[in-house]
Structure formats: structure tokens, C-alpha cells
Design an enzyme around this catalytic site. Structure first.
Site, mmCIF file in Angstrom:
data_model
loop_
_atom_site.group_PDB
_atom_site.id
_atom_site.type_symbol
_atom_site.label_atom_id
_atom_site.label_comp_id
_atom_site.label_asym_id
_atom_site.label_seq_id
_atom_site.Cartn_x
_atom_site.Cartn_y
_atom_site.Cartn_z
ATOM 1 N N LYS A 1 1.543 -5.087 -4.609
ATOM 2 C CA LYS A 1 2.027 -4.715 -2.978
ATOM 3 C C LYS A 1 1.517 -5.810 -1.902
ATOM 4 O O LYS A 1 0.326 -5.472 -1.537
ATOM 5 C CB LYS A 1 1.428 -3.500 -2.970
ATOM 6 N N GLU B 1 -2.985 -4.474 -4.209
ATOM 7 C CA GLU B 1 -2.440 -5.072 -2.677
ATOM 8 C C GLU B 1 -3.196 -6.087 -1.931
ATOM 9 O O GLU B 1 -4.277 -5.661 -1.020
ATOM 10 C CB GLU B 1 -2.608 -3.519 -1.913
HETATM 11 C C1 5MM Z 1 -1.258 -2.062 4.895
HETATM 12 O O1 5MM Z 1 -1.304 -0.595 4.687
HETATM 13 C C2 5MM Z 1 -0.681 0.105 3.447
HETATM 14 C C3 5MM Z 1 1.017 -0.022 3.870
HETATM 15 O O2 5MM Z 1 1.065 0.635 5.069
HETATM 16 P P1 5MM Z 1 2.008 -0.211 6.148
HETATM 17 O O3 5MM Z 1 3.374 -0.253 5.367
HETATM 18 O O4 5MM Z 1 1.965 0.553 7.243
HETATM 19 O O5 5MM Z 1 1.506 -1.703 6.414
HETATM 20 C C4 5MM Z 1 -1.264 1.336 3.622
HETATM 21 O O6 5MM Z 1 -0.974 1.978 2.410
HETATM 22 C C5 5MM Z 1 -2.566 1.445 3.872
HETATM 23 O O7 5MM Z 1 -3.437 0.747 2.771
HETATM 24 C C6 5MM Z 1 -2.976 2.926 3.866
HETATM 25 O O8 5MM Z 1 -2.581 3.473 5.136
HETATM 26 C C7 5MM Z 1 -4.577 3.109 3.930
HETATM 27 O O9 5MM Z 1 -5.116 2.370 5.185
HETATM 28 P P2 5MM Z 1 -6.462 2.664 5.703
HETATM 29 O O10 5MM Z 1 -6.492 1.632 6.855
HETATM 30 O O11 5MM Z 1 -6.431 4.063 6.048
HETATM 31 O O12 5MM Z 1 -7.467 2.389 4.770
#
Ligand code: 5MM
Length: 345
Positions: free
Chosen positions: A220, A178
Site C-alpha cells: 500500500k 504501507e
Molecule cells: C495514509 O492513511 C491511510 C490511507 O488513508 P488515505 O487514503 O486517506 O490516505 C489510512 O489507512 C490510515 O493509515 C488510517 O486512517 C489510520 O491512520 P491513523 O492516523 O489514524 O493512524
């Protein structure tokens, strides 16, 4: 089953056409921030109840192939005493796990980050696998400004993403790779395109150096889009075109599936962008979603932490899941937003 057979079995589920991934892996500080924004108290029990509400939404397994969990959730059981990974398995949905340990300052840069969590990763993966996880996720972030993303941040994050992916594959776990070019800022879509190109290029260079088998990863990425504060908002067509252009230039056809993050776009925008990309002819990869906010926002607001709202929240969640499933086939239309399409097809 050999490690290669495990990877092949997992990727074949994750790349099912018309299905995507639910990112429900917000770390405790992140989910707490999201809950607080809509007035929900964040406790171990409310987080469990919320995530159980999502995976129990009727018909959810028609649209979602896998759910990324935070470690806390992987260690929790549902209200019926069933571990989350097992509950998902019963629905034919794969359990994944966020394995990165978050962002830290990258020394000798101005406000740029690198993602940590490689130490002890093989041991943690063995533990997560024993608990039922078959795929993992690691997020790197990049900011856009006059001086960023710097080459140092691009190279360092690419190297770390590739090391993580190689370690996962050795353990028979499919890595979600990602790289997120953040939407924060006033940049134009052109600036985002110029920043995204070297970021994705460096990620694939590093994956090659680390001998990662591209056939067994999920990419991703962020979409190529104008910044949140930009005065020139890119249209849906511009986002779809620029994103596909950058991905065609950087992502080998060996990658089976690209599952976007939503990154702060509205739910409707994230769906529209995905659908239009899927109307492009001859895409070499499956193109789908791995959204957190764009799948959950309405459901979370509707739920409010009240059991009386569970049914309505599940309907709101299923509506987004179904619209994104249609978008993953290029079949979404804006007019569907007004329809009551939450019921299972
Ligand atoms: C970019 O965040 C990931 C995808 O979420 P969105 O579709 O809301 O952008 C998401 O999987 C994110 O990596 C997780 O929520 C974990 O984030 P944190 O900030 O808790 O590490």
C-alpha cells in the site's frame, strides 16, 4: 487449513481485479479530527453508526474486497448486534485490522518518525484472528525536505515493516505493507520520485532479509506526486508515469497486488491517477486502491451524523467505490463524475 492455505485464500480475495480495500481504520484521534472538520461529534456510538452506514451501502461488496478496521470497530457490533467482522463476512468481504500503534519520534533524527507496535504483536494477532480478521495493516511515514527522508529513517522503518510482515504471515494473516511518503510540503514530483525510490527499495530489501513471502502481501504505497504546497503541480499523466516507473524499479512481480493510499489527494485525483496507471500495458501486479479519505470524504460530509442522511451518504460512498473499481480496471473517465452512477450496475 494450514497457514499457507489461509494466506493464499485471503490474498486471492484481496487481489480480485476491479475490487479494492476500504481503509476505515482511522484511530480515534484521526476520525475525531475528520468528524470535527465536518461538524460531527465523535463518540463510540457515532463512530460505530458511521462505519455501519458505510458497510451497509447497497452494492458495496461489488467494489470492495476487504475493509481495514480500527480495533474499536472490530470489538463493536452493528445496530443489529452482529460483530462487524461477521457482518462483513456475510457480505463476502474480508475484515482487516490496523495493528500498528502509531508514530513516535525516531531518536537522532530531526522530526522523523518510526512506527511502534511490535511488542506483543503475535498475541494481538491471535486475538484479532479469533475475532474474524484475516489481514492486517501497518503504516510507516516519511517526510520530504532538504534533509529527509534520512537513511536512518528509511532503514529503520523498512526493518520494522518487514518484522511486522513476517510476524503476520507466521500467524496466517496477510500483511498490508504501507510505506507512505507524505504529500505535505512544497516539493516537486521529481523530488518525490527521488525520495520514493530508496524508500520502496529499502522496504523490499528488508522484506527479503526477513524471508517474507511476497506472494502473500499487499503493498500500500503512496503515489509519486508533487507536494501539497508545490508551485509546480504535476499532471495526472506525470503522476501515473512516475509512480509506475518507481514501482517497476522496486517492486518484484511476485507481489500480487498494489493498493494505493490516497494520502490527501482529492477524491477525483486519486481516481484519475489510478485509472491512468491501469491503462499502462504489461503491469506485473494488480493495481487498485486502499483509500480512506478518497472513498469517504463526500459520504462523511453528506452524513453529518444524521440518520435522515444515511441513504444520500451511502449513494455518495458507492459512487466513489464504483468509480475507483472502474479505475482499477483502467475504465474511469472524468465525464463519469457528472453522471448519477451511484446505483448498482
Ligand atoms: C495514509 O492513511 C491511510 C490511507 O488513508 P488515505 O487514503 O486517506 O490516505 C489510512 O489507512 C490510515 O493509515 C488510517 O486512517 C489510520 O491512520 P491513523 O492516523 O489514524 O493512524
Amino acid at each position: 487449513m494450514s497457514v499457507m492455505q489461509e494466506l493464499a485464500a485471503t490474498i486471492s480475495v484481496l487481489s480480485s481485479r476491479g475490487k479494492g480495500i476500504l481503509a476505515a481504520d482511522e484511530s480515534t484521534p484521526t476520525i475525531t479530527k475528520r468528524f470535527q472538520a465536518v461538524g460531527i461529534e465523535s463518540t463510540e456510538d457515532t463512530r460505530r453508526a458511521y462505519r455501519e452506514m458505510l458497510i451497509n451501502a447497497p452494492g458495496f461488496n461489488q467494489y470492495v474486497a476487504g475493509v481495514i478496521l480500527f480495533e474499536e470497530t472490530l470489538n463493536q457490533t452493528t445496530s443489529k448486534g452482529v460483530p462487524f467482522a461477521q457482518a462483513l463476512k456475510g457480505l463476502g468481504v474480508l475484515a482487516g485490522i490496523k495493528v500498528d500503534k502509531g508514530l513516535v519520534h525516531l531518536a537522532n533524527t530531526v522530526d522523523e518518525n518510526v512506527t511502534q507496535g511490535l511488542d506483543g504483536l503475535p498475541e494481538r494477532l491471535a486475538e484479532y484472528k479469533a475475532k474474524g480478521a484475516s489481514f492486517a495493516k501497518w503504516r510507516a511515514t516519511y517526510t520530504i525536505s532538504a534533509t529527509t527522508p534520512s537513511q536512518l529513517a528509511i532503514d529503520t522503518n523498512a526493518e520494522v515493516l518487514a518484522r511486522y510482515a513476517a510476524i503476520c504471515q507466521e500467524a496466517g494473516i496477510v500483511p498490508i505493507v504501507e510505506p507512505e511518503v507524505l504529500i505535505d510540503g512544497e516539493h516537486t514530483i521529481e523530488q518525490c520520485e527521488a525520495a520514493s525510490l530508496p524508500v520502496f527499495q529499502a522496504v523490499f530489501d528488508a522484506l527479503y532479509r526477513h524471508k517474507v513471502k511476497l506472494e502473500y502481501i499487499v503493498l500500500k504505497p503512496s503515489m509519486v506526486i508533487s507536494g501539497k504546497g508545490s508551485a509546480q503541480k504535476a499532471t495526472v499523466a506525470q503522476v501515473a508515469e512516475a509512480t509506475v516507473r518507481v514501482l517497476r524499479r522496486t517492486v518484484p512481480a511476485a507481489v500480487p497486488t498494489i493498493n494505493f493510499l490516497s494520502g490527501g489527494q482529492s477524491s477525483e485525483q486519486a481516481t484519475a491517477h489510478l485509472s491512468l496507471m491501469n491503462q499502462t500495458s504489461n503491469l506485473p501486479w494488480n493495481v487498485s486502491f486502499s483509500y480512506a479519505r478518497a472513498l469517504q470524504d463526500y459520504a462523511m460530509k453528506t452524513w453529518q451524523g444524521q440518520s435522515a442522511n444515511v441513504e444520500a451518504a451511502q449513494k455518495a460512498f458507492i459512487k466513489r467505490a464504483r468509480l475507483n473499481s472502474l479505475a482499477a480496471k483502467g475504465e474511469y473517465k472524468e465525464s463519469m463524475e457528472k453522471e448519477d452512477i451511484s446505483l448498482v450496475a
